[in-house]
Every structure is written in C-alpha cells, then in structure tokens.
Design a protein around this motif. Structure first.
Motif, PDB file in Angstrom:
ATOM      1  N   UNK A 159       0.868  -1.296  -0.071  1.00 18.97           N
ATOM      2  CA  UNK A 159      -0.027  -0.193  -0.175  1.00 18.97           C
ATOM      3  C   UNK A 159       0.607   0.829  -0.081  1.00 18.97           C
ATOM      4  N   UNK A 160       2.177   1.457  -0.432  1.00 15.31           N
ATOM      5  CA  UNK A 160       2.753   2.510   0.023  1.00 15.31           C
ATOM      6  C   UNK A 160       2.791   3.060  -1.765  1.00 15.31           C
ATOM      7  N   UNK A 161       2.153   2.731  -2.613  1.00 18.17           N
ATOM      8  CA  UNK A 161       1.054   3.405  -3.974  1.00 18.17           C
ATOM      9  C   UNK A 161       0.228   2.984  -4.431  1.00 18.17           C
ATOM     10  N   UNK A 162      -0.663   3.369  -5.148  1.00 16.97           N
ATOM     11  CA  UNK A 162      -1.471   3.310  -5.435  1.00 16.97           C
ATOM     12  C   UNK A 162      -2.740   2.630  -4.067  1.00 16.97           C
ATOM     13  N   UNK A 163      -3.308   1.747  -5.096  1.00 16.80           N
ATOM     14  CA  UNK A 163      -4.218   1.213  -3.834  1.00 16.80           C
ATOM     15  C   UNK A 163      -3.850  -0.345  -3.543  1.00 16.80           C
ATOM     16  N   UNK A 164      -3.745  -0.753  -1.958  1.00 15.71           N
ATOM     17  CA  UNK A 164      -3.017  -1.792  -1.293  1.00 15.71           C
ATOM     18  C   UNK A 164      -3.682  -3.142  -2.047  1.00 15.71           C
ATOM     19  N   UNK A 165      -2.914  -4.023  -2.433  1.00 16.61           N
ATOM     20  CA  UNK A 165      -3.015  -5.180  -2.892  1.00 16.61           C
ATOM     21  C   UNK A 165      -2.734  -5.348  -3.942  1.00 16.61           C
ATOM     22  N   UNK A 166      -3.068  -6.572  -4.761  1.00 14.03           N
ATOM     23  CA  UNK A 166      -2.644  -7.397  -5.976  1.00 14.03           C
ATOM     24  C   UNK A 166      -2.610  -7.002  -7.050  1.00 14.03           C
ATOM     25  N   UNK A 167      -2.515  -7.189  -8.149  1.00 15.13           N
ATOM     26  CA  UNK A 167      -3.455  -6.956  -9.524  1.00 15.13           C
ATOM     27  C   UNK A 167      -4.406  -7.525  -9.624  1.00 15.13           C
ATOM     28  N   UNK A 168      -4.226  -8.775  -9.424  1.00 14.94           N
ATOM     29  CA  UNK A 168      -6.443  -8.614  -9.122  1.00 14.94           C
ATOM     30  C   UNK A 168      -6.577  -8.096  -8.599  1.00 14.94           C
ATOM     31  N   UNK A 169      -6.252  -7.384  -7.104  1.00 12.93           N
ATOM     32  CA  UNK A 169      -7.511  -7.286  -6.493  1.00 12.93           C
ATOM     33  C   UNK A 169      -7.970  -5.956  -7.557  1.00 12.93           C
ATOM     34  N   UNK A 170      -7.392  -4.816  -8.202  1.00 16.51           N
ATOM     35  CA  UNK A 170      -7.517  -3.700  -9.110  1.00 16.51           C
ATOM     36  C   UNK A 170      -8.766  -4.595 -10.677  1.00 16.51           C
ATOM     37  N   UNK A 171      -7.559  -6.022 -11.087  1.00 17.46           N
ATOM     38  CA  UNK A 171      -8.559  -6.551 -12.586  1.00 17.46           C
ATOM     39  C   UNK A 171      -9.829  -6.851 -12.214  1.00 17.46           C
ATOM     40  N   UNK A 172     -10.450  -6.984 -11.056  1.00 23.42           N
ATOM     41  CA  UNK A 172     -11.855  -7.517 -10.358  1.00 23.42           C
ATOM     42  C   UNK A 172     -12.985  -6.296  -9.760  1.00 23.42           C
ATOM     43  N   UNK A 173     -12.120  -4.761  -9.621  1.00 24.33           N
ATOM     44  CA  UNK A 173     -12.545  -3.974  -9.303  1.00 24.33           C
ATOM     45  C   UNK A 173     -12.859  -3.662 -10.122  1.00 24.33           C
ATOM     46  N   UNK A 174     -12.173  -3.412 -11.416  1.00 20.12           N
ATOM     47  CA  UNK A 174     -12.591  -3.146 -13.170  1.00 20.12           C
ATOM     48  C   UNK A 174     -13.628  -3.740 -13.681  1.00 20.12           C
ATOM     49  N   UNK A 175     -13.288  -5.707 -13.349  1.00 23.98           N
ATOM     50  CA  UNK A 175     -14.772  -6.447 -13.833  1.00 23.98           C
ATOM     51  C   UNK A 175     -16.287  -5.796 -12.465  1.00 23.98           C
ATOM     52  N   UNK A 176     -16.177  -5.465 -11.647  1.00 26.79           N
ATOM     53  CA  UNK A 176     -16.741  -5.184 -10.836  1.00 26.79           C
ATOM     54  C   UNK A 176     -18.273  -3.847 -11.280  1.00 26.79           C
ATOM     55  N   UNK A 177     -16.963  -2.420 -11.713  1.00 32.62           N
ATOM     56  CA  UNK A 177     -18.165  -1.883 -11.191  1.00 32.62           C
ATOM     57  C   UNK A 177     -18.242  -1.817 -13.517  1.00 32.62           C
ATOM     58  N   UNK A 178     -18.216  -2.844 -13.894  1.00 36.32           N
ATOM     59  CA  UNK A 178     -19.064  -2.840 -15.146  1.00 36.32           C
ATOM     60  C   UNK A 178     -18.604  -2.634 -16.283  1.00 36.32           C
ATOM     61  N   UNK A 179     -16.767  -1.983 -16.066  1.00 40.76           N
ATOM     62  CA  UNK A 179     -15.954  -1.480 -17.362  1.00 40.76           C
ATOM     63  C   UNK A 179     -15.911  -3.296 -18.453  1.00 40.76           C
ATOM     64  N   UNK A 180     -16.470  -3.082 -19.764  1.00 45.31           N
ATOM     65  CA  UNK A 180     -16.599  -4.214 -20.598  1.00 45.31           C
ATOM     66  C   UNK A 180     -15.300  -4.121 -20.961  1.00 45.31           C
ATOM     67  N   UNK A 181     -14.613  -5.797 -20.465  1.00 44.98           N
ATOM     68  CA  UNK A 181     -13.092  -5.679 -20.696  1.00 44.98           C
ATOM     69  C   UNK A 181     -13.039  -7.183 -21.703  1.00 44.98           C
ATOM     70  N   UNK A 182     -12.920  -6.439 -23.323  1.00 43.11           N
ATOM     71  CA  UNK A 182     -12.222  -7.722 -24.703  1.00 43.11           C
ATOM     72  C   UNK A 182     -11.236  -8.382 -24.506  1.00 43.11           C
ATOM     73  N   UNK A 183     -10.210  -7.676 -23.717  1.00 44.48           N
ATOM     74  CA  UNK A 183      -9.185  -8.886 -23.720  1.00 44.48           C
ATOM     75  C   UNK A 183      -8.666  -7.986 -22.371  1.00 44.48           C
ATOM     76  N   UNK A 184      -7.623  -9.356 -22.032  1.00 48.69           N
ATOM     77  CA  UNK A 184      -6.428  -9.045 -20.772  1.00 48.69           C
ATOM     78  C   UNK A 184      -5.349  -9.918 -21.313  1.00 48.69           C
ATOM     79  N   UNK A 185      -4.750  -8.965 -21.155  1.00 48.16           N
ATOM     80  CA  UNK A 185      -2.563  -9.649 -21.481  1.00 48.16           C
ATOM     81  C   UNK A 185      -1.841  -9.103 -20.355  1.00 48.16           C
ATOM     82  N   UNK A 186      -1.076 -10.212 -19.734  1.00 46.33           N
ATOM     83  CA  UNK A 186      -0.986 -10.129 -18.366  1.00 46.33           C
ATOM     84  C   UNK A 186       0.028 -10.864 -19.012  1.00 46.33           C
TER      85      UNK A 186
END
Ligand code: FAD
Ligand code: FES
Ligand code: MG
Length: 304
Positions: A159-186
C-alpha cells in the motif's frame, strides 16, 4: 558486438539499457525478444525488446538483477559492449482492434507489457494498464505507461503507492464496476499470470500471457522452454512467448522453471566471492569488453 549507448537505474536492481542494434531495431515487433550473451564463456539469456529506435539503430532492454548473468550485466557501463544479441525472436503480439484491452504488468513484467500497450493503443483500442509491485520503489515505467494508456491503476502489496493489494484486486475492481473488458494481457511472475487467468476464466475474457520459461538457444532446438498448452507440448521461443492463459499448465511450467535454482544460486555466490572476476585471466567483464572493443568492427553487430 553491441555498444551500450545509455544506462540508468529504474528501481533497486532494475536497469534500463539502450543498446546499439540497428538490424533488430528495424525489424522488431511488439512482443518479441532477443537472446543476449555477455562474454565468450557466458550463457545466453532471453530479454524482451522493451522499445526500439530504428533511426538511432538502438533497442531498449529493461533488466532485473536476479542471478549471475544479470548481475554481471549490471557491471557494464555506457560505452561497454555486449558480446552478441540475436533477434528479434518469438512471434510478435497479435495486434488488432478488439475494444478495451487491460494490460497487467507485475514487477519487471511492466517492461515487456509496454510495447504491447503502445501497439494496442495505436490499433485503436482503449488501453487500461494495471501496474503492480511489492512497494512504491519497485514500480517502474509509470510515465511511459501513462503515455501508452487511457487509464492507469497502480497497486502495491504494502500500500506504499496506489491501492494496497495485488493486480488481481484492481482487475476484479474493473470487472465489478462493469467495465466491458474485451481482452486481458498479463505479463509478470508465473504465479501472477496464473491467478489473473483464473480470475478471468469464469467471465470468459480472452486472456493472453507472455511466458518466461528457461531458454537456451531460443530457436526451437533444445526443448528447454517446453510448456504444456491445452495438454500439448509447445516451445515458448518459437510458438510463443504469448499464449492463451486459460490453456497454460502453470504448475508444470513453474516446476520446470525451478529446476536449476540450486546451481544458479551457487554460481552467483561463486561470482560474488570472486569479486565479480571471470575467465581464466580473472578479469572483470568491463575490462574484458574494453580489451576486445576493437575486434567488434570485425565480428560486428546484431544477428537476425
Ligand atoms: P539465474 O540465477 O541464472 O536465474 C534466476 C532465475 O531466472 C531462474 O530461477 C529462472 O527462473 C530464470 N532463468 C535462468 N536462466 C534462464 C534462461 N536462460 N532463460 C530464461 N529464464 C532463465 N528478464 C528481465 O529482467 N527483463 C526482460 O525483459 C525479460 N524478458 C524475458 C523474455 C522472455 C521471453 C523470457 C523467457 C525471459 C525473460 N526475462 C526477462 C527473464 C530473464 O531471462 C532471466 O531473469 C535471466 O535469464 C536470469 O539469468 P541470471 O543468470 O541473471 O539468473
Ligand atoms: Fe530451446 Fe526454446 S529455448 S527450444
Ligand atoms: Mg544464469
């Protein structure tokens, strides 16, 4: 031989190098890599081409010091030479307009993600980048990523910069807020790519991962980079490095990647004990490269 034109520190043990390689700079496409060898008796290691400037005739490599070869490379300075670079290797990223692309870069994976984000944006996609690292000091290429993205989300484990968590936390957040994601590149550590692929699987979001298996020749002949994709053997160096994340056997890949950990650790310890001296003459790489500088014109340059 290939001269180092610029070098700077991006984070603790993470280095930016701009290296003369005119042929590779002209031909490389997003997603490709080179095989690099530092000295005659040295191993070859794969590194992603993070950027290229065909006019200058240079490529950019972002390298994290993790073991003997990358630590040895960090000893080199501007004006020194890399013994040889072979590339561009691997299949380029399949770039097309799909809509919204989420680029997930973990740790040093941010570097290989960068040219892909640029290419996806240039193809007309909305690009959302998620940068993740253990802490603020380890977040790299933030400015470059902002230039190549419509939106950037930063996450740190502590949590020393941005949001505390993992990249999956942010990705789940995007999905939960209804962002229509067509492709993920990890792109990042295998465990991160595994969890990103597991997250997107139930949502049926096409997920591409760039695999970082051990490579020896980089040309499909040794079998060192073999992975199981949908139960079938594939070679990351010639069939990849990008694959459908939902088809990768990550557990098998991670077990193969750990195969030489003991020998790798011993080799780094020996190198450090010898005070970074190599070769029969016991000289350091910097001195060795200075000595052989003149012969560079005869053996010349990057190889395609
Ligand atoms: P070692 O102590 O020898 O190894 C440390 C760990 O690195 C090993 O446990 C293993 O997991 C991995 N590794 C070791 N040898 C190899 C090898 N020959 N090939 C692949 N992995 C190996 N790293 C970056 O810092 N920047 C990049 O842009 C980058 N791009 C890559 C692109 C591809 C296609 C692949 C496959 C790997 C990439 N890597 C990148 C990883 C990089 O190749 C390894 O970190 C490097 O080879 C480690 O060498 P070492 O001698 O310093 O460490
Ligand atoms: Fe040898 Fe891929 S590195 S087959
Ligand atoms: Mg090594």
């Amino acid at each position: 031989m290939n001269r180092i034109l610029a070098k700077k520190k991006l984070a603790e043990k993470v280095w930016y190098y701009r290296i003369e390689a005119p042929l590779i700079a002209k031909r490389r496409k997003a997603g490709q890599f080179i095989m690099l060898r530092l000295w005659e008796g040295g191993e070859r290691i794969p590194l992603t081409i993070a950027d290229a400037d065909p006019e200058e005739g240079s490529i950019t490599l972002i390298v994290q010091e993790v073991g003997k070869t990358t630590v040895m490379m960090a000893d080199l300075e501007v004006g020194d030479f890399i013994l040889d670079l072979a590339g561009p290797l691997g299949k380029p990223t399949h770039v097309e307009k799909v809509g919204t692309v989420v680029m997930v870069g973990g740790g040093i994976g941010v570097a290989p993600a960068h040219p892909i984000a640029q290419a996806m944006k240039a193809a007309g996609n909305k690009v959302i980048s998620i940068l993740g690292a253990r802490n603020k000091e380890l977040i790299i290429m933030e400015e470059e990523t902002r230039r190549a993205s419509d939106e950037v989300l930063i996450v740190t484990d502590d949590g020393s910069y941005g949001v505390k968590g993992f990249v999956t936390t942010a990705l789940q957040g995007l999905i939960d807020k209804g962002e229509k994601i067509d492709m993920v590149i990890a792109i990042g550590p295998p465990i991160m790519m595994k969890f990103v692929s597991e997250l997107t699987r139930p949502y049926k979001i096409h997920t591409v991962v760039s695999l970082n298996t051990i490579m020896i020749d980089g040309t499909g002949m040794c079998g060192g980079c073999r992975v199981l994709i949908d139960g079938k053997n594939k070679f990351v160096c010639v069939d990849g490095p990008e694959f459908d994340g939902h088809k990768v056997d990550f557990d098998n890949m991670m077990a193969r990647q750990r195969a030489y950990v003991e020998a790798e650790s011993q080799s780094l310890q020996n190198f450090e004990k010898a005070d970074h001296q190599i070769g029969d003459k016991g000289c350091n790489l910097h001195a060795m490269m200075q000595d052989t500088q003149d012969s560079s014109k005869e053996t010349g340059g990057d190889h395609e």
